[in-house]
Write an enzyme that holds these catalytic residues in place. Structure first.
Site, short mmCIF file in Angstrom:
data_model
loop_
_atom_site.label_atom_id
_atom_site.label_comp_id
_atom_site.label_asym_id
_atom_site.label_seq_id
_atom_site.Cartn_x
_atom_site.Cartn_y
_atom_site.Cartn_z
N ARG A 137 -23.01 -3.57 6.25
CA ARG A 137 -22.16 -4.66 6.71
C ARG A 137 -22.38 -5.05 8.16
NH1 ARG A 137 -16.41 -3.19 3.77
NH2 ARG A 137 -17.14 -3.75 1.70
N GLU A 192 -6.99 4.28 6.22
CA GLU A 192 -7.58 3.50 7.31
C GLU A 192 -6.87 3.70 8.64
OE1 GLU A 192 -8.04 -0.65 6.35
OE2 GLU A 192 -8.81 -1.15 8.33
#
Lengths: 645, 249
Positions: free
Chosen positions: A340, A435
């Site tokens: 990414r 996260e």
């Protein structure tokens, strides 16, 4: 700006990873954990904040084990947590196919994908536990895609040359999240979990150096109260929404983590933010967020821009020879499945060089015509039907007949609350999952590892490591709600709410948030420079000043007031934004998604400096903040320059 | 473009509520329904008022948080599309929007356009769960699921829990929601081990808090996940199956 005036440096911190080969670390650690006998568990209480995959998993698993659990979410229902929006899939090192996958290869991909700024031993845990994550979620109702023979189907994601991503169409997060939220509800139904919906955590209660509870505000009545527990788990998600235009949900925020930080929990590498390469471009000023298109689309879509800058012909009129499939050209080994960070940066460079497409020239094409010709429209529809549908709803264009337009946007935060190998933060008794934490992903997360890390934390790490802590506080009385420390934390939260309401300025919180996002995209975005970061730091200071003198929050604190909620979150974002810039300015190297223009290879890739920066920056709150180091050692995967060519 | 907007204002659950009129100018046809509410709120706050409370989160049609009634239709004029994905360009000649909360006796209004949909969670908690504790599951590949069953289960599992089906139903029934859950779980090997008990529990729960189903089918016209009316049939079939067996499984 001289970074030495903005921060102090501290000492080396220890993540307590067992001193054994990384492949054995998790087994060794588990064996050393203290246990709590089943009859004692109901006397021990754990607060879990957040009901995404990590929070739901941890809450359900701890309740299944017999602990008393109290869960908080600002949503109206646990299922709404933002894990629901992950699309493409969840990785697992099951290695059943004969594509030469293995646990070791999974670890290599994760460590290398993270550009050697994550913990190797945690990558092993991630891979090792991934196997039963799939088994468990399958059993509790996630309808994973199946091959015709009935076995689990897989696909590929960026930064990987095998096929280890398990999925349910383009709605993997939704299916896993709903299954996990149901597991949580099962324990609510059984009376083992007390669930508080529409409650926002606004402070952490620390007494004697240990986490003893939280302060939460009932968003409907405005009631602010202290809740105590023997341990607290924060599973409150990432903070990519600090950029305003991000793929995160509107309400995703950093406040719970930031409040914990102010109470002494360290933050790890806050500037490590991932920009997702396949979001939809921002195409109107009133837009409140960007829309995510799953990375899985890159399995079949080909990314290109016109060779000639400024070419504004319709895509179908641009002949093959005048198209630049730049990822395939620059990274032939991985092509459209480059990781990414690399894909986003490449897109950004193309757009900046004038090759951008669309009305605002801020996007690149993702083209499915070859795939449709190869496998047929029906197959593409089965793989990505809901994503294509969403795309045409949002844009009014048909991706089956013309290429999608995509653009990179702020997405996942690899940084977050620092924790040790047990997921315990620098405040004993305060744990972190998903996260909201850090650890696994280094400076760049691989696609489909986010759902995985949330599940591994929630279902298979915290239920083992939290009891290890609880065993040490067994028999301890819970902190009373009227104890001085709880009392003063509640009073502070109330005072802050009143302060936000009483500024009486002219500008809404969302306007400040939007401005902060612009500052961060410009200074702390895809490419960072010392100069740009210094400018951003100064701009944030000025914005913060204006926020606290010109904020306008209509309404009162005694009922549902969404503007008030937003104001509190934006106030924390402003402080976090400053620390992100400081972290990026401090780190004089490039690594993964953290790209300092000053530090790049001759081919324009991120250039690490392993001699000086092979550590995680661990930030302690203070004025100025103190940056500690957690040195990173690699033994199973040798330090090397990433090469996806 | 220009829109006349009537929006429901209600300060708290006990307030009886009222309509408020506004006009919005210079709207882009690409604006979504929720963008319109955002712009309306900016105008209201600029004029010294309090913003209209409404729910929304992912704005990608997957979290199920959003959901308002527009001109009498839950989610808005575009069929089978959540409020966040309703765009003005698809509204045709509509020049007047009457925006109110999802209306159902099971969904009390919290404030303005925000309703309390916790009845759906109580329904899910009653039976929409699978009694397998962490770590105990067998190998997912050891329980083959045919491709067709997996795909069909997913069709039912696509429900986003927005509650529009309940609001669209003249009876305020949640049979589509409950049926989708029951049908999805009945198709999968591990969850189906408790299908009889589940069907009984969910039918009991759906009858306790929601209205009866008369198969009008209004629910399927608004469902953003495109859940089929077969879900309602599945709920009855599963319950009947349990009854005929004479004992739970």
């Amino acid at each position: 700006m001289n970074v030495n005036r903005l921060r102090r440096t501290g000492h080396d911190v220890d993540a307590r990873v067992p001193h054994v080969p990384p492949a054995e670390a998790w087994a060794a650690r588990k064996l050393s954990y203290k246990l709590v006998s089943p009859t004692n568990r109901r006397h021990l209480k754990v607060i879990v904040v957040g009901t995404g995959l990590a929070g739901s998993g941890a809450a359900a698993a701890l309740a299944e084990l017999g602990y008393e659990v109290e869960v908080f979410t600002y949503h109206d229902a646990p299922r709404r947590a933002h894990s629901v929006a992950a699309q493409g899939g969840i990785n697992a090192a099951r290695a059943r196919a004969v594509d030469n996958d293995s646990l070791e290869r999974f670890v290599i991909d994760v460590v290398k994908g993270g550009d050697f700024r994550g913990r190797e031993a945690e990558a092993y845990r991630l891979g090792e536990e991934s196997v039963r994550v799939i088994d468990h979620l399958n059993a509790i109702g996630a309808p994973f895609a199946r091959e015709y023979g009935g076995m689990l189907a897989t696909r590929s994601f960026g930064g990987v040359q095998v096929s280890r991503t398990y999925y349910t169409r383009g709605q993997t997060g939704q299916q896993l999240q709903v299954a996990a939220a149901q597991a949580l509800l099962r324990q609510v139904h059984a009376g083992k979990i007390t669930l508080h919906t529409r409650h926002e955590m606004l402070d952490l209660i620390v007494d004697g150096g240990r986490a003893r509870g939280i302060v939460a505000r009932n968003l409907v009545t405005g009631d602010v109260r202290a809740y105590s527990a023997h341990a607290v788990v924060l599973a409150t998600g990432g903070y990519g929404s600090v950029f305003f235009h991000s793929t995160l949900a509107r309400h995703s925020n950093a406040s719970a983590a930031w409040r914990a930080h102010l109470r002494g929990a360290h933050l790890a590498s806050p500037s490590f933010v991932q920009f997702h390469p396949t979001a939809l471009p921002v195409d109107s000023p009133h837009q409140s967020k960007t829309t995510l298109m799953s990375e899985s689309l890159r399995n079949d879509g080909r990314i290109w821009v016109p060779v000639r800058p400024g070419d504004d012909r319709a895509p179908l009129l641009i002949p093959e020879t005048e198209r630049d499939y730049y990822l395939e050209r620059q990274y032939p080994a991985y092509g459209n499945l480059a990781p990414r960070d690399i894909s986003s940066r490449a897109a950004r460079r193309m757009i900046d060089a004038g090759h951008g497409v669309g009305p605002l020239r801020n996007s690149v094409y993702l083209d499915f015509s070859d795939a449709i010709a190869r496998v047929g429209r029906a197959t593409i529809e089965e793989r990505y039907g809901n994503l294509f549908h969403m795309y045409s709803d949002v844009t009014g264009e048909d991706p089956y007949t013309e290429p999608m337009r995509i653009a990179p946007a702020a997405h996942f935060t690899m940084g977050g609350l620092w924790s040790d190998f047990d997921l315990m933060t620098s405040i004993p008794g305060l744990f972190v999952g998903g996260e909201a934490g850090s650890g696994y992903h280094g400076a760049n997360r691989l696609g489909a590892n986010s759902l995985l890390s949330a599940c591994v934390d929630g279902w298979f790490t915290l239920p083992l490591s939290v009891p290890n802590y609880l065993a040490g506080v067994r028999g301890e009385e819970l902190l009373g709600e009227d104890s001085p420390v709880a009392h003063s934390a509640v009073a502070e939260v109330r005072a802050r709410v009143d302060e936000l309401l009483s500024i009486g300025g002219t500008t809404r919180a969302s306007t400040f948030h939007r401005e902060l996002g612009e500052i961060l995209y410009a200074g702390c975005g895809f490419g960072r420079t010392a100069e740009g970061l210094s400018t951003a730091i100064a701009a944030i200071a000025e914005l913060r000043e204006r926020f606290w003198t010109d904020l306008r929050v209509p309404g009162t604190a005694d009922r549902l007031n969404q503007e008030l909620e937003e104001a509190g979150r934006v106030a924390d974002f402003l402080d976090l934004g400053h620390l992100m810039c400081l972290d990026a300015l401090d780190r004089e190297e490039s690594a993964g998604a953290h790209f300092r223009e000053e530090h790049q290879t001759s081919s324009g890739e991120a250039k690490r400096n392993d001699k000086r920066w092979a550590f995680t920056s661990v930030w302690q709150h203070g004025s100025p903040p103190i940056r500690h180091r957690e040195p990173l050692r690699f033994s199973a995967v040798k330090l090397q320059e990433r090469d996806y060519r | 473009m220009k829109l006349a907007i009537e929006v429901w204002r209600q300060s708290d659950p006990l307030d009886k509520g009222h309509w408020e009129r506004h006009e919005l100018d210079e709207l882009s046809p690409n604006a979504s329904l929720l963008d319109v509410i955002d712009l309306l709120n900016q105008q209201i706050v600029d004029g010294g008022g309090e913003a209209v409370a409404y729910e929304s989160d992912c704005r990608e049609g997957i979290c199920g948080a959003c959901g308002v009634t527009v001109n009498g239709v839950p989610h808005g004029p575009v069929p089978n599309t959540p409020s966040c994905r309703q765009h003005l360009r698809a509204f045709g000649d509509i020049k007047r929007l009457r925006i109110e909360p999802l209306r159902s006796a099971s969904f009390p209004v919290v404030r303005d356009l925000v309703v309390d949909r916790s009845a759906l969670d109580r329904l899910a908690a009653a039976g929409g769960t699978v009694a397998v504790n962490a770590g105990k599951a067998p190998d997912a590949d050891a329980l083959p699921v045919t491709h067709a069953d997996a795909e069909l289960a997913l069709d039912f599992a696509a429900c986003i829990g927005c509650g529009a089906c309940v609001a669209a139903c003249p009876n305020g029934s949640a049979h589509l929601f409950a049926g989708a859950k029951v049908a999805h779980l009945a198709l999968l090997p591990q969850p189906s081990t408790e299908r009889g008990r589940r069907a009984r529990a969910m039918v009991d729960a759906v009858e306790a808090e929601f209205g009866p189903c008369s198969t009008y089918g209004e629910c399927v016209k608004v469902c953003p996940a495109g859940i089929d009316l077969a879900a309602v049939a599945a709920l009855h079939r599963e319950r009947l199956r349990g009854a005929l067996r004479g004992r739970d499984d």
